[in-house]
Design an enzyme around this catalytic site. Structure first.
Site, PDB file in Angstrom:
ATOM      1  N   ILE A   7       0.850  -1.197   0.000  1.00  0.00           N
ATOM      2  CA  ILE A   7       0.000   0.000   0.000  1.00  0.00           C
ATOM      3  C   ILE A   7       0.878   1.237   0.000  1.00  0.00           C
ATOM      4  CG2 ILE A   7      -1.856   1.247   1.177  1.00  0.00           C
ATOM      5  CD1 ILE A   7      -2.462  -1.343   2.716  1.00  0.00           C
ATOM      6  N   ASP A  50       8.903   7.187  -2.236  1.00  0.00           N
ATOM      7  CA  ASP A  50       8.373   8.465  -2.689  1.00  0.00           C
ATOM      8  C   ASP A  50       7.920   8.247  -4.123  1.00  0.00           C
ATOM      9  OD1 ASP A  50       7.921  11.033  -3.713  1.00  0.00           O
ATOM     10  OD2 ASP A  50       9.564  11.936  -2.589  1.00  0.00           O
ATOM     11  N   TYR A 142      -6.874  18.720  -9.263  1.00  0.00           N
ATOM     12  CA  TYR A 142      -7.128  17.448  -8.572  1.00  0.00           C
ATOM     13  C   TYR A 142      -8.080  16.578  -9.388  1.00  0.00           C
ATOM     14  CZ  TYR A 142      -8.167  14.199  -4.767  1.00  0.00           C
ATOM     15  OH  TYR A 142      -8.310  13.063  -3.999  1.00  0.00           O
ATOM     16  N   LYS A 146      -6.869  12.870 -11.011  1.00  0.00           N
ATOM     17  CA  LYS A 146      -7.583  11.645 -10.636  1.00  0.00           C
ATOM     18  C   LYS A 146      -8.384  11.087 -11.802  1.00  0.00           C
ATOM     19  CE  LYS A 146      -6.372  11.109  -6.296  1.00  0.00           C
ATOM     20  NZ  LYS A 146      -5.657   9.893  -5.828  1.00  0.00           N
TER      21      LYS A 146
END
Length: 267
Positions: A7, A50, A142, A146
């Protein structure tokens, strides 16, 4: 044999909730953080990663395979928010958002796919956003990052299906996490044409997050996806009206839907 799960962004918020839930269900969970040494309350291993740095991605994936011999599930959860009038968001911040929310997940998938192909099995879950289904005012970047991840996932799942690998999107609505604190806010510029409206929108957005759903809902949803024989293309998790807004976008005329959004945001 317990499934091995990686994850990204597993040290807080939704990622942490998913990791803890899966750990309690008996999965072998590895989370990631840019600075894992700072996290003292993790109940599963945290690896340094990262998503903007390809070498750290490959190192983390190699570490999972070295420790557990396989990698069954990748959850691309790491992401950052960004707000502001598009005209006033520095281009560098727009690029940084896409590096984290879009290019980062792509590099994670590229790193994990060879192992999954060798296993002839694997599941990748990309955490997108309900905001990715529509262009939201003052959240344009954003929504775009996405939304781009949603489309990449749709295409890639068809390319890798022949190898026994499944890929899906999970789009959360507003959840009560610390995402607002890490979000880039374009500064409210005194005398700007957007000053008043953007300032009010910032307060509204923070209220939505503060009053959002419990991150455990996302953890349960992800667990059910992992347990399902076949993953669907899309999943949405959140309040009813947030999910229903996607349905309305499909069925309403564009201008009517736009008017509905503007009324909702008091524009």
């Amino acid at each position: 044999m317990s499934k091995v799960v990686l994850i990204t962004g597993g040290s807080s918020g939704i990622g942490k909730s998913i990791g803890e839930f899966l750990h309690q269900k008996g999965f072998t969970v590895y989370g990631t953080s840019r600075n894992p040494e700072r996290i003292t309350d993790a109940i599963f291993p945290l690896l340094a990663l990262d998503v903007r740095k390809v070498d750290t991605i490959q190192a983390a994936v190699n570490e999972v395979i070295s420790r557990s011999g396989r990698i069954d599930v990748v959850i691309n959860n790491a992401g950052v928010g960004i707000t502001g009038p598009l005209e006033e968001i520095p281009t560098e911040e727009i690029k940084n958002n896409f590096e984290t929310n879009f290019f980062g997940p792509i590099e994670v998938m590229k790193a994990a796919l060879p192992q999954m192909r060798a296993q002839k099995s694997g599941l990748i879950i990309n955490v997108t956003s309900i905001a990715g289904y529509m262009g939201l005012p003052y959240r344009s970047v954003y929504s775009a990052s996405k939304g781009a991840l949603e489309l990449i996932t749709e295409a890639l799942r068809m390319e890798v299906k022949q190898f026994g690998i499944q890929i899906t999107n999970v789009a959360p609505g507003d959840f009560a996490t610390n995402i607002a604190s890490g979000r880039y806010h374009a500064p409210i510029i005194k005398g700007s044409s957007y000053e008043k409206v953007y300032g009010e929108m910032l307060r509204t957005m923070d209220e939505h997050v503060d009053n959002g759903s419990n991150p455990l809902d996302m953890a349960v949803a992800v667990y059910k996806i992992i347990q399902a024989p076949k993953a669907r293309v899309h999943y949405k998790v959140g309040a009813f009206m947030q999910k229903f807004s996607i349905v309305l976008k499909r069925i309403l005329p564009d201008t009517l839907y736009e008017k509905m959004l503007m009324n909702h945001y008091k524009l």
